[in-house]
Design a protein around this motif. Structure first.
Motif, mmCIF file in Angstrom:
data_model
loop_
_atom_site.group_PDB
_atom_site.id
_atom_site.type_symbol
_atom_site.label_atom_id
_atom_site.label_comp_id
_atom_site.label_asym_id
_atom_site.label_seq_id
_atom_site.Cartn_x
_atom_site.Cartn_y
_atom_site.Cartn_z
ATOM 1 N N ALA A 31 2.517 0.373 -9.455
ATOM 2 C CA ALA A 31 2.403 0.460 -7.986
ATOM 3 C C ALA A 31 0.814 0.453 -7.879
ATOM 4 C CB ALA A 31 2.815 1.611 -7.391
ATOM 5 N N ASN A 32 -0.212 1.123 -8.795
ATOM 6 C CA ASN A 32 -1.528 0.849 -8.354
ATOM 7 C C ASN A 32 -2.103 -0.445 -8.894
ATOM 8 O OD1 ASN A 32 -3.336 3.678 -8.313
ATOM 9 N ND2 ASN A 32 -1.505 4.271 -9.392
ATOM 10 N N LEU A 33 -1.405 -0.986 -9.665
ATOM 11 C CA LEU A 33 -1.866 -2.584 -9.877
ATOM 12 C C LEU A 33 -1.616 -3.279 -8.716
ATOM 13 C CD1 LEU A 33 -2.983 -4.701 -11.959
ATOM 14 C CD2 LEU A 33 -0.683 -5.162 -12.613
ATOM 15 N N ILE A 34 -0.445 -3.170 -8.153
ATOM 16 C CA ILE A 34 -0.195 -3.899 -6.715
ATOM 17 C C ILE A 34 -1.188 -3.451 -5.647
ATOM 18 C CG2 ILE A 34 1.481 -4.213 -5.050
ATOM 19 C CD1 ILE A 34 3.609 -3.924 -6.968
ATOM 20 N N GLY A 35 -1.408 -1.965 -5.630
ATOM 21 C CA GLY A 35 -2.071 -1.533 -4.439
ATOM 22 C C GLY A 35 -3.694 -1.932 -4.473
ATOM 23 N N LEU A 36 -4.196 -1.733 -5.642
ATOM 24 C CA LEU A 36 -5.624 -2.253 -5.994
ATOM 25 C C LEU A 36 -5.947 -3.785 -5.642
ATOM 26 C CD1 LEU A 36 -6.491 -0.163 -9.063
ATOM 27 C CD2 LEU A 36 -7.417 0.293 -6.870
ATOM 28 N N THR A 37 -4.992 -4.473 -5.883
ATOM 29 C CA THR A 37 -5.288 -5.971 -5.805
ATOM 30 C C THR A 37 -5.007 -6.427 -4.372
ATOM 31 O OG1 THR A 37 -3.194 -6.380 -6.694
ATOM 32 C CG2 THR A 37 -5.053 -6.531 -8.260
ATOM 33 N N LEU A 38 -3.666 -6.103 -4.023
ATOM 34 C CA LEU A 38 -3.233 -6.506 -2.589
ATOM 35 C C LEU A 38 -3.859 -5.675 -1.629
ATOM 36 C CD1 LEU A 38 0.698 -7.197 -3.060
ATOM 37 C CD2 LEU A 38 -1.353 -8.847 -2.895
ATOM 38 N N GLY A 39 -4.149 -4.522 -1.575
ATOM 39 C CA GLY A 39 -5.090 -3.847 -0.838
ATOM 40 C C GLY A 39 -6.385 -4.286 -0.304
ATOM 41 N N MET A 93 12.726 -2.262 -7.830
ATOM 42 C CA MET A 93 12.582 -1.740 -6.340
ATOM 43 C C MET A 93 11.454 -0.603 -6.305
ATOM 44 S SD MET A 93 14.239 -3.908 -4.245
ATOM 45 C CE MET A 93 15.704 -4.860 -4.414
ATOM 46 N N GLY A 94 11.678 0.343 -6.837
ATOM 47 C CA GLY A 94 10.746 1.362 -6.864
ATOM 48 C C GLY A 94 9.353 1.182 -6.712
ATOM 49 N N ILE A 95 8.901 0.252 -7.839
ATOM 50 C CA ILE A 95 7.642 -0.373 -7.906
ATOM 51 C C ILE A 95 7.029 -1.247 -6.765
ATOM 52 C CG2 ILE A 95 6.034 -2.169 -9.005
ATOM 53 C CD1 ILE A 95 7.635 -1.374 -11.532
ATOM 54 N N LEU A 96 8.108 -1.859 -5.938
ATOM 55 C CA LEU A 96 7.675 -2.624 -4.934
ATOM 56 C C LEU A 96 7.445 -1.639 -3.680
ATOM 57 C CD1 LEU A 96 10.139 -5.573 -4.947
ATOM 58 C CD2 LEU A 96 7.633 -5.640 -5.286
ATOM 59 N N ALA A 97 8.499 -0.587 -3.439
ATOM 60 C CA ALA A 97 8.200 0.312 -2.413
ATOM 61 C C ALA A 97 6.866 1.224 -2.512
ATOM 62 C CB ALA A 97 9.264 1.029 -2.208
ATOM 63 N N LEU A 98 6.657 1.450 -3.918
ATOM 64 C CA LEU A 98 5.506 2.455 -3.879
ATOM 65 C C LEU A 98 4.315 1.622 -3.789
ATOM 66 C CD1 LEU A 98 6.693 4.522 -6.928
ATOM 67 C CD2 LEU A 98 6.335 5.238 -4.450
ATOM 68 N N GLY A 99 4.304 0.188 -4.330
ATOM 69 C CA GLY A 99 3.113 -0.811 -4.256
ATOM 70 C C GLY A 99 2.815 -1.299 -2.894
ATOM 71 N N MET A 100 3.663 -1.428 -2.130
ATOM 72 C CA MET A 100 3.476 -1.771 -0.706
ATOM 73 C C MET A 100 2.943 -0.575 -0.041
ATOM 74 S SD MET A 100 4.085 -4.828 -0.527
ATOM 75 C CE MET A 100 3.661 -4.975 -2.161
ATOM 76 N N ASN A 101 3.626 0.754 -0.136
ATOM 77 C CA ASN A 101 2.898 1.933 0.390
ATOM 78 C C ASN A 101 1.447 2.038 -0.093
ATOM 79 O OD1 ASN A 101 2.239 4.842 0.069
ATOM 80 N ND2 ASN A 101 4.045 4.808 1.793
ATOM 81 N N LEU A 102 1.134 2.103 -1.277
ATOM 82 C CA LEU A 102 -0.134 2.111 -1.755
ATOM 83 C C LEU A 102 -1.162 1.082 -1.176
ATOM 84 C CD1 LEU A 102 -2.051 3.805 -3.400
ATOM 85 C CD2 LEU A 102 -1.315 2.650 -5.414
ATOM 86 N N THR A 103 -0.555 -0.135 -1.216
ATOM 87 C CA THR A 103 -1.427 -1.197 -0.476
ATOM 88 C C THR A 103 -1.917 -1.038 0.752
ATOM 89 O OG1 THR A 103 -0.401 -2.833 -1.938
ATOM 90 C CG2 THR A 103 -1.332 -3.662 0.185
ATOM 91 N N ALA A 104 -1.147 -0.383 1.685
ATOM 92 C CA ALA A 104 -1.478 -0.035 3.043
ATOM 93 C C ALA A 104 -2.674 1.010 3.175
ATOM 94 C CB ALA A 104 -0.385 0.524 3.938
ATOM 95 N N PHE A 105 -2.710 2.001 2.354
ATOM 96 C CA PHE A 105 -3.598 2.864 2.118
ATOM 97 C C PHE A 105 -4.871 2.530 1.707
ATOM 98 C CE2 PHE A 105 0.140 5.518 3.202
ATOM 99 C CZ PHE A 105 -0.225 6.591 4.058
ATOM 100 N N ASN A 106 -4.501 1.774 0.516
ATOM 101 C CA ASN A 106 -5.984 1.292 0.004
ATOM 102 C C ASN A 106 -6.569 0.254 0.773
ATOM 103 O OD1 ASN A 106 -5.614 2.873 -2.452
ATOM 104 N ND2 ASN A 106 -4.668 1.062 -3.729
ATOM 105 N N ALA A 107 -6.050 -0.620 1.603
ATOM 106 C CA ALA A 107 -6.346 -1.497 2.545
ATOM 107 C C ALA A 107 -7.316 -0.717 3.513
ATOM 108 C CB ALA A 107 -5.410 -2.028 3.340
ATOM 109 N N GLU A 108 -7.141 0.296 4.028
ATOM 110 C CA GLU A 108 -7.995 1.272 4.945
ATOM 111 C C GLU A 108 -9.163 1.589 4.255
ATOM 112 O OE1 GLU A 108 -7.392 2.070 8.595
ATOM 113 O OE2 GLU A 108 -6.804 -0.144 7.859
ATOM 114 N N ALA A 109 -8.912 2.228 2.803
ATOM 115 C CA ALA A 109 -10.202 2.386 1.973
ATOM 116 C C ALA A 109 -10.965 1.219 1.848
ATOM 117 C CB ALA A 109 -9.584 3.048 0.718
ATOM 118 N N TYR A 110 -10.407 0.159 1.605
ATOM 119 C CA TYR A 110 -11.439 -1.096 1.369
ATOM 120 C C TYR A 110 -12.193 -1.391 2.453
ATOM 121 C CZ TYR A 110 -9.403 -2.207 -3.475
ATOM 122 O OH TYR A 110 -9.371 -2.221 -4.920
#
Length: 222
Positions: A31-39, A93-110
């Protein structure tokens, strides 16, 4: 209270909890890999001058930030197969859901960090002949990542804790194994106390690191 504590009934069956912790860490890492890159990509889209790019990205961020993570996990698990005829494993599915959630929050941080990048550095990149993509990769991304590291770490440990929600869709993570062990041993107090301590043991050092980085950054700024 006449309750007699028996932690040995849990420690004798510690193997499943360790197996669950491995799954939890795998979920968190993916999830962090998804969130850090897509964010970062989503942050750039949110800041785009073109509305056709900006508005979908903004709606994506607001949806995942303004709905419960539990609802998102259940939606991915039950609705995606029905709507799109896509059948993936519960862990995926769990990874996708958590990754998309983290992407949104990381996007705001970025986004906040990108806006804080000094204009002089970007102007220097233009003067050196860097094209827009090169300026993003060599100037904006490194500066934005360094500035947002404390928030990204905080979001990352938050998703580690929220990963416990995937137990509701039968992902055999730490929480799922804890629930199973509590049922088998009839020791919910001892079991969930140990589960909570495991989550704390992983989260606390990261929290201390975040505090150190924030103090160090404040010291450098001062």
């Amino acid at each position: 209270m006449n309750y007699s504590f028996d932690f040995q009934s849990v420690t004798r069956n510690f193997g499943p909890l360790l197996d669950g912790l491995v799954v939890t860490l795998q979920l968190t890492a993916a999830a962090n890999l998804i969130g850090l890159t897509l964010g970062f990509v989503v942050a750039l889209m949110v800041m785009s001058r073109w509305a056709v790019v900006r508005w979908p990205a903004t709606m994506f961020v607001e949806f995942f930030r303004c709905t419960p993570a539990l609802v998102q996990i259940v939606w991915f698990f039950y609705c995606v197969p029905m709507l799109f005829n896509v059948f993936l494993g519960s862990v995926t599915m769990g990874i996708l859901a958590l990754g998309m959630n983290l992407t949104a929050f990381n996007a705001e941080a970025y986004r906040a960090s990108i806006q804080a990048v000094p204009r002089e550095q970007i102007d220097a990149g233009i003067a050196l002949g860097l094209n827009p993509l090169q300026r993003i990769l060599y100037i904006v991304l490194p500066n934005a990542f360094r500035a947002s590291v404390p928030v990204l770490l905080t979001n990352g440990i938050g998703i580690f804790q929220q990963s416990a929600l995937v137990a509701i869709v039968a992902v055999q993570d730490l929480m799922y194994q804890g629930k199973t062990l509590a049922t088998q041993t009839y020791r919910p107090i001892e079991t969930f106390t140990i589960v909570a301590l495991i989550y704390f043991a992983v989260s606390f050092p990261v929290g201390q690191l975040v505090g150190y980085l924030e103090r160090r950054r404040a010291g450098l700024a001062g």
